[in-house]
Motif scaffolding. Sequence first.
Motif, PDB file in Angstrom:
ATOM      1  N   ALA A  63      78.012  -0.664-130.986  1.00 27.21           N
ATOM      2  CA  ALA A  63      77.979   0.802-131.096  1.00 27.21           C
ATOM      3  C   ALA A  63      77.453   1.175-132.475  1.00 27.21           C
ATOM      4  O   ALA A  63      77.323   0.322-133.360  1.00 27.21           O
ATOM      5  N   GLU A  64      77.151   2.452-132.634  1.00 24.15           N
ATOM      6  CA  GLU A  64      76.694   2.955-133.935  1.00 24.15           C
ATOM      7  C   GLU A  64      77.382   4.267-134.246  1.00 24.15           C
ATOM      8  O   GLU A  64      77.738   5.023-133.337  1.00 24.15           O
ATOM      9  N   LEU A  98      84.710   2.422-124.548  1.00 20.61           N
ATOM     10  CA  LEU A  98      84.011   3.703-124.722  1.00 20.61           C
ATOM     11  C   LEU A  98      84.944   4.822-125.199  1.00 20.61           C
ATOM     12  O   LEU A  98      84.563   5.663-126.003  1.00 20.61           O
ATOM     13  N   GLN A  99      86.178   4.806-124.710  1.00 23.57           N
ATOM     14  CA  GLN A  99      87.114   5.882-125.089  1.00 23.57           C
ATOM     15  C   GLN A  99      87.416   5.860-126.594  1.00 23.57           C
ATOM     16  O   GLN A  99      87.456   6.903-127.241  1.00 23.57           O
ATOM     17  N   PHE A 122      86.399   8.567-129.872  1.00 29.78           N
ATOM     18  CA  PHE A 122      87.284   9.049-130.945  1.00 29.78           C
ATOM     19  C   PHE A 122      86.510   9.132-132.262  1.00 29.78           C
ATOM     20  O   PHE A 122      86.611  10.112-132.990  1.00 29.78           O
ATOM     21  N   PHE A 123      85.694   8.092-132.539  1.00 28.58           N
ATOM     22  CA  PHE A 123      84.985   8.037-133.816  1.00 28.58           C
ATOM     23  C   PHE A 123      83.873   9.084-133.897  1.00 28.58           C
ATOM     24  O   PHE A 123      83.529   9.540-134.980  1.00 28.58           O
ATOM     25  N   GLY A 124      83.301   9.452-132.747  1.00 29.10           N
ATOM     26  CA  GLY A 124      82.224  10.436-132.754  1.00 29.10           C
ATOM     27  C   GLY A 124      82.714  11.851-133.055  1.00 29.10           C
ATOM     28  O   GLY A 124      81.938  12.707-133.445  1.00 29.10           O
ATOM     29  N   VAL A 176      80.741  14.412-131.393  1.00 31.70           N
ATOM     30  CA  VAL A 176      79.292  14.160-131.447  1.00 31.70           C
ATOM     31  C   VAL A 176      79.008  12.867-130.677  1.00 31.70           C
ATOM     32  O   VAL A 176      79.678  11.860-130.887  1.00 31.70           O
ATOM     33  N   GLU A 177      78.012  12.941-129.791  1.00 30.88           N
ATOM     34  CA  GLU A 177      77.713  11.731-129.020  1.00 30.88           C
ATOM     35  C   GLU A 177      76.946  10.720-129.880  1.00 30.88           C
ATOM     36  O   GLU A 177      75.910  11.040-130.438  1.00 30.88           O
TER      37      GLU A 177
END
Length: 293
Positions: free
Chosen positions: A51-52, A93-94, A98-100, A103-104
């Motif tokens: 992920a990024e 993914l969940q 949280f980290f986004g 924002v996607e």
Amino acid sequence: MKTTFLALILVAALAAPANAQGFSADIKEIRQVSATIPGAHALRINVVKFAESRRTKNFSIKGAPMEPSIQARTAFQVVYPDGTVMIDSGMDLQVHKFFGRGVEEPYFQDDESAVEAALKKAKLIVMTHEHGDHVAGVVRGPLADELAPKSVLTRTQIQTLLTNPQMPEIKLTPDMAKRYIVVDYEKYMPLAPGLTLIKSPGHTPGSQMIYVALQSGKEYLFAGDVAWHMDGVRQIRGKDAPWITEDEPAMTAELTWLNSLTKSEPNLTIVVSHDEELRLQYIRAGLLGGRFE
Ligand SMILES: [Zn+2]
């Protein structure tokens, strides 16, 4: 009488273990500890980005320009002749969402699946620290029951996950906590041939760095999130992210030590978990493999 009492307090303070007064570590001692477990050392190390986060660079390094910067979310596979050890465990993914914070951000399901396959295959799994992007793979989801008995968490990491987790999704119950291999150590702990844990609280209470010496003689130091970008180590400069709370003096001591190693130890590769430029550079240089096996 009073003087004697004060003197006793002073002696007690001086005799306190070094890491009770902040971080300290010695690469020579770490090498000695790493040589204590008999057996063949690892052959190579692989990295996968699953992920990024897209944040400007000033969050990663205080005073850096507000220019775009990719934060890679990564896990590592240490390959021994007779099995693998995983450093960090990916996230579903969940937890990624949280980290986004609404924002996607990019999430690579195929790569997360490769992390999950590597976790299933691994003999041992160890975590740099107890944040969701590093531990979620072994604390939640359908694989957690299978992975927990071969996952090493420190007493401090367990404590944070029980009482003060980064997000509700990774909160452990006391019953869940019992499933893990729970360790506690003073300063260093050898875990596998050539592989040693280095207590480094600061980014989180349960943060640790992980030293690995390969058969080839190459050495690696997985510094986790001590810095989010290698420039933090190069410039001895901390983060500027209001959503995290760190122990500042400990962070400065850790960054100072890492910086000194970049000068004195040319054979040592320092890996910070989220530096995308560094990940690509190490893959190009053949220091890390770019996929799991
Ligand atoms: Zn992280």
